[in-house]
Design a protein around this motif. Sequence first.
Motif, PDB file in Angstrom:
ATOM      1  N   GLU A  10       0.819  -1.202   0.000  1.00 20.74           N
ATOM      2  CA  GLU A  10       0.000   0.000   0.000  1.00 20.74           C
ATOM      3  C   GLU A  10       0.862   1.266   0.000  1.00 20.74           C
ATOM      4  O   GLU A  10       1.778   1.387  -0.809  1.00 20.74           O
ATOM      5  CB  GLU A  10      -1.003  -0.039   1.162  1.00 20.74           C
ATOM      6  CG  GLU A  10      -1.985  -1.211   1.019  1.00 20.74           C
ATOM      7  CD  GLU A  10      -3.048  -1.256   2.088  1.00 20.74           C
ATOM      8  OE1 GLU A  10      -3.067  -0.366   2.982  1.00 20.74           O
ATOM      9  OE2 GLU A  10      -3.874  -2.196   2.051  1.00 20.74           O
ATOM     10  N   GLU A  11       0.629   2.177   0.943  1.00 14.60           N
ATOM     11  CA  GLU A  11       1.335   3.464   0.874  1.00 14.60           C
ATOM     12  C   GLU A  11       2.826   3.358   1.169  1.00 14.60           C
ATOM     13  O   GLU A  11       3.583   4.306   0.960  1.00 14.60           O
ATOM     14  CB  GLU A  11       0.695   4.490   1.837  1.00 14.60           C
ATOM     15  CG  GLU A  11       0.918   4.226   3.312  1.00 14.60           C
ATOM     16  CD  GLU A  11      -0.218   3.447   3.970  1.00 14.60           C
ATOM     17  OE1 GLU A  11      -0.497   3.732   5.147  1.00 14.60           O
ATOM     18  OE2 GLU A  11      -0.795   2.558   3.300  1.00 14.60           O
ATOM     19  N   PHE A  12       3.278   2.193   1.652  1.00 17.66           N
ATOM     20  CA  PHE A  12       4.686   2.003   1.988  1.00 17.66           C
ATOM     21  C   PHE A  12       5.480   1.368   0.837  1.00 17.66           C
ATOM     22  O   PHE A  12       6.694   1.203   0.943  1.00 17.66           O
ATOM     23  CB  PHE A  12       4.818   1.145   3.241  1.00 17.66           C
ATOM     24  CG  PHE A  12       4.068   1.714   4.423  1.00 17.66           C
ATOM     25  CD1 PHE A  12       4.590   2.766   5.155  1.00 17.66           C
ATOM     26  CD2 PHE A  12       2.822   1.219   4.758  1.00 17.66           C
ATOM     27  CE1 PHE A  12       3.892   3.301   6.230  1.00 17.66           C
ATOM     28  CE2 PHE A  12       2.115   1.738   5.827  1.00 17.66           C
ATOM     29  CZ  PHE A  12       2.647   2.791   6.566  1.00 17.66           C
ATOM     30  N   THR A  13       4.781   1.017  -0.226  1.00 14.18           N
ATOM     31  CA  THR A  13       5.449   0.444  -1.392  1.00 14.18           C
ATOM     32  C   THR A  13       6.488   1.429  -1.940  1.00 14.18           C
ATOM     33  O   THR A  13       6.215   2.618  -2.090  1.00 14.18           O
ATOM     34  CB  THR A  13       4.415   0.105  -2.488  1.00 14.18           C
ATOM     35  OG1 THR A  13       3.550  -0.933  -2.000  1.00 14.18           O
ATOM     36  CG2 THR A  13       5.100  -0.377  -3.764  1.00 14.18           C
ATOM     37  N   GLY A  14       7.688   0.902  -2.192  1.00 13.88           N
ATOM     38  CA  GLY A  14       8.777   1.732  -2.701  1.00 13.88           C
ATOM     39  C   GLY A  14       9.733   2.215  -1.629  1.00 13.88           C
ATOM     40  O   GLY A  14      10.830   2.680  -1.935  1.00 13.88           O
ATOM     41  N   MET A  15       9.306   2.116  -0.371  1.00 18.34           N
ATOM     42  CA  MET A  15      10.198   2.522   0.722  1.00 18.34           C
ATOM     43  C   MET A  15      11.295   1.472   0.913  1.00 18.34           C
ATOM     44  O   MET A  15      11.059   0.276   0.743  1.00 18.34           O
ATOM     45  CB  MET A  15       9.422   2.626   2.045  1.00 18.34           C
ATOM     46  CG  MET A  15       8.766   3.943   2.294  1.00 18.34           C
ATOM     47  SD  MET A  15       8.178   4.006   4.014  1.00 18.34           S
ATOM     48  CE  MET A  15       7.555   5.663   4.057  1.00 18.34           C
ATOM     49  N   VAL A  16      12.492   1.904   1.297  1.00 17.37           N
ATOM     50  CA  VAL A  16      13.529   0.934   1.651  1.00 17.37           C
ATOM     51  C   VAL A  16      13.164   0.327   3.001  1.00 17.37           C
ATOM     52  O   VAL A  16      12.458   0.941   3.813  1.00 17.37           O
ATOM     53  CB  VAL A  16      14.937   1.566   1.695  1.00 17.37           C
ATOM     54  CG1 VAL A  16      15.344   2.073   0.335  1.00 17.37           C
ATOM     55  CG2 VAL A  16      15.002   2.665   2.732  1.00 17.37           C
ATOM     56  N   VAL A  17      13.655  -0.898   3.239  1.00 16.47           N
ATOM     57  CA  VAL A  17      13.280  -1.660   4.429  1.00 16.47           C
ATOM     58  C   VAL A  17      13.494  -0.862   5.709  1.00 16.47           C
ATOM     59  O   VAL A  17      12.625  -0.825   6.588  1.00 16.47           O
ATOM     60  CB  VAL A  17      14.078  -2.986   4.473  1.00 16.47           C
ATOM     61  CG1 VAL A  17      14.002  -3.622   5.855  1.00 16.47           C
ATOM     62  CG2 VAL A  17      13.546  -3.956   3.425  1.00 16.47           C
ATOM     63  N   GLU A  18      14.648  -0.214   5.838  1.00 20.72           N
ATOM     64  CA  GLU A  18      14.965   0.482   7.077  1.00 20.72           C
ATOM     65  C   GLU A  18      13.950   1.593   7.372  1.00 20.72           C
ATOM     66  O   GLU A  18      13.512   1.768   8.513  1.00 20.72           O
ATOM     67  CB  GLU A  18      16.382   1.087   7.002  1.00 20.72           C
ATOM     68  CG  GLU A  18      17.499   0.061   7.004  1.00 20.72           C
ATOM     69  CD  GLU A  18      17.644  -0.665   5.664  1.00 20.72           C
ATOM     70  OE1 GLU A  18      17.144  -0.150   4.637  1.00 20.72           O
ATOM     71  OE2 GLU A  18      18.233  -1.759   5.657  1.00 20.72           O
ATOM     72  N   ASP A  19      13.560   2.346   6.327  1.00 17.66           N
ATOM     73  CA  ASP A  19      12.584   3.424   6.527  1.00 17.66           C
ATOM     74  C   ASP A  19      11.192   2.859   6.771  1.00 17.66           C
ATOM     75  O   ASP A  19      10.412   3.421   7.557  1.00 17.66           O
ATOM     76  CB  ASP A  19      12.564   4.339   5.298  1.00 17.66           C
ATOM     77  CG  ASP A  19      13.872   5.093   5.111  1.00 17.66           C
ATOM     78  OD1 ASP A  19      14.616   5.219   6.104  1.00 17.66           O
ATOM     79  OD2 ASP A  19      14.146   5.535   3.978  1.00 17.66           O
ATOM     80  N   ALA A  20      10.881   1.751   6.100  1.00 17.85           N
ATOM     81  CA  ALA A  20       9.548   1.154   6.241  1.00 17.85           C
ATOM     82  C   ALA A  20       9.321   0.618   7.656  1.00 17.85           C
ATOM     83  O   ALA A  20       8.207   0.721   8.196  1.00 17.85           O
ATOM     84  CB  ALA A  20       9.368   0.037   5.220  1.00 17.85           C
ATOM     85  N   LYS A  21      10.354   0.045   8.249  1.00 12.34           N
ATOM     86  CA  LYS A  21      10.230  -0.433   9.632  1.00 12.34           C
ATOM     87  C   LYS A  21       9.759   0.696  10.537  1.00 12.34           C
ATOM     88  O   LYS A  21       8.826   0.540  11.341  1.00 12.34           O
ATOM     89  CB  LYS A  21      11.586  -0.956  10.137  1.00 12.34           C
ATOM     90  CG  LYS A  21      11.939  -2.352   9.696  1.00 12.34           C
ATOM     91  CD  LYS A  21      13.259  -2.758  10.364  1.00 12.34           C
ATOM     92  CE  LYS A  21      13.652  -4.171   9.943  1.00 12.34           C
ATOM     93  NZ  LYS A  21      14.906  -4.606  10.593  1.00 12.34           N
ATOM     94  N   GLU A  22      10.425   1.834  10.404  1.00 11.50           N
ATOM     95  CA  GLU A  22      10.096   2.991  11.247  1.00 11.50           C
ATOM     96  C   GLU A  22       8.702   3.525  10.928  1.00 11.50           C
ATOM     97  O   GLU A  22       7.901   3.791  11.840  1.00 11.50           O
ATOM     98  CB  GLU A  22      11.147   4.083  11.034  1.00 11.50           C
ATOM     99  CG  GLU A  22      10.849   5.402  11.730  1.00 11.50           C
ATOM    100  CD  GLU A  22      10.739   5.263  13.231  1.00 11.50           C
ATOM    101  OE1 GLU A  22       9.923   6.003  13.835  1.00 11.50           O
ATOM    102  OE2 GLU A  22      11.450   4.417  13.822  1.00 11.50           O
ATOM    103  N   ALA A  23       8.387   3.666   9.654  1.00 17.63           N
ATOM    104  CA  ALA A  23       7.110   4.270   9.246  1.00 17.63           C
ATOM    105  C   ALA A  23       5.916   3.393   9.635  1.00 17.63           C
ATOM    106  O   ALA A  23       4.894   3.901  10.126  1.00 17.63           O
ATOM    107  CB  ALA A  23       7.112   4.521   7.738  1.00 17.63           C
ATOM    108  N   ILE A  24       6.026   2.086   9.417  1.00 22.01           N
ATOM    109  CA  ILE A  24       4.916   1.187   9.752  1.00 22.01           C
ATOM    110  C   ILE A  24       4.724   1.110  11.258  1.00 22.01           C
ATOM    111  O   ILE A  24       3.587   1.115  11.763  1.00 22.01           O
ATOM    112  CB  ILE A  24       5.148  -0.212   9.138  1.00 22.01           C
ATOM    113  CG1 ILE A  24       5.070  -0.117   7.609  1.00 22.01           C
ATOM    114  CG2 ILE A  24       4.134  -1.221   9.665  1.00 22.01           C
ATOM    115  CD1 ILE A  24       5.410  -1.402   6.878  1.00 22.01           C
TER     116      ILE A  24
END
Length: 426
Positions: free
Chosen positions: A303-317
Amino acid sequence: ENYAVKTGTHPRIITDENIKKFSNQLKKVGFSFDWNRVIDTTDEDYYKWTQWIFLKMFEKGLVFRDRTLVNYCPHCKVVLSNEDSQGGKCDICHSEVVQKSKDVWYLRITQYADKLLEGLKDVDYPDNVKQQQIHWIGKSKGAFVNFDIDGIDEKLEIYTTRPDTLFGVTFMVIAPEHPIIDKYKDKVANMDEITAYRNECAKKTEFERTQLVKDKTGVRIQGFEGINPVNGKEVRMFIGDFVLASYGTGAVMAVPTHDQRDFEYAQAHDIEMIQVIDGADVSEHAFEKHDYLGKGCKLINSEEFTGMVVEDAKEAITAKLEKMGVAKRTVNYKFREWIFARQRYWGEPVPCVYKEDGSIYFLPDDELPLILPELEDYKGKNGKAPLENATEWKQYDRNGVKGTRETSTMPGSAGSSWYYMRYIDP
């Protein structure tokens, strides 16, 4: 103690003979010890202070009592630590270990996890030993996340170090003993199947249940569906023997495209797979980690996290889930509290009394040492401690306090955990 039971010789006699034998051997080897400083951890004057330390640790919140599944050797009739029962067998007699539910004393060693890790920097241990210690402590940073259960006003809490993979969750597994099953058994359509599986799990040791190389057994719970908090989608719920009620939260989320065990479980139970980190395709026939869990990899199908790098996605989710009120960041550890009770005769008596009103009374300092009573029959029976045979000793009635003494004794390492302090002042 096993040798004493086998030969019919009192443990006191066996201990004294062994001390004499070991001392003579050390003298023949030529060690120049100061024999004026010899101590005996089974001496009453010594174990007075072992009991005193136990009480001080309780006062500081480092001793507690709880019910848990324990490793029990039916031959030695004693509760064993995980280290004493590796491979599902007793280290002493090599009998098959079984699981028993029991109230036991614990030492809260997990409070020292970070101190233990820090201390490894200052000791001259081989690197492989340090790595064993680090792995045993098992520190990890992650989050507790709550999953709703469809149609039930309950939540299942799981711990994850990979919140970036939440969109790839396609099923959940809870421990066969998880209390939520019995609480809502009227909603479970296949309770007979679940009960049969539970009975099979009860025959397995903790070691057998957590082995990675084994069949991925389990039963789907017909009547429960989990709700993934990041997207509201339903996920199947199973019970599986590799999840332990006594470890963590007793529930795990499963991401079969990015975890070997989850992948094999999904294959065994025909569960869908959703790849959420870009990299090599994950087919239904092979699991390859490749680089998609590595640094710089990006999310897909998220969803809205598609395209994020893993490290940033961990924090954002994690931040999104915290804002929703369904997650809490935490540091977790793999190692567990130390079970500090044994159903043996030859050990320091635990200096406490169970009062008639159910509360626990700890002996005052002036009643220490609580001396081990003389017993002719020092064999345990049916998992009960040998001190159950000391009928007079068990009964406590002093200073207006009535009750029954604790009949488990401390483990053999209790007295040998502090003798470096005693050498200073023998």
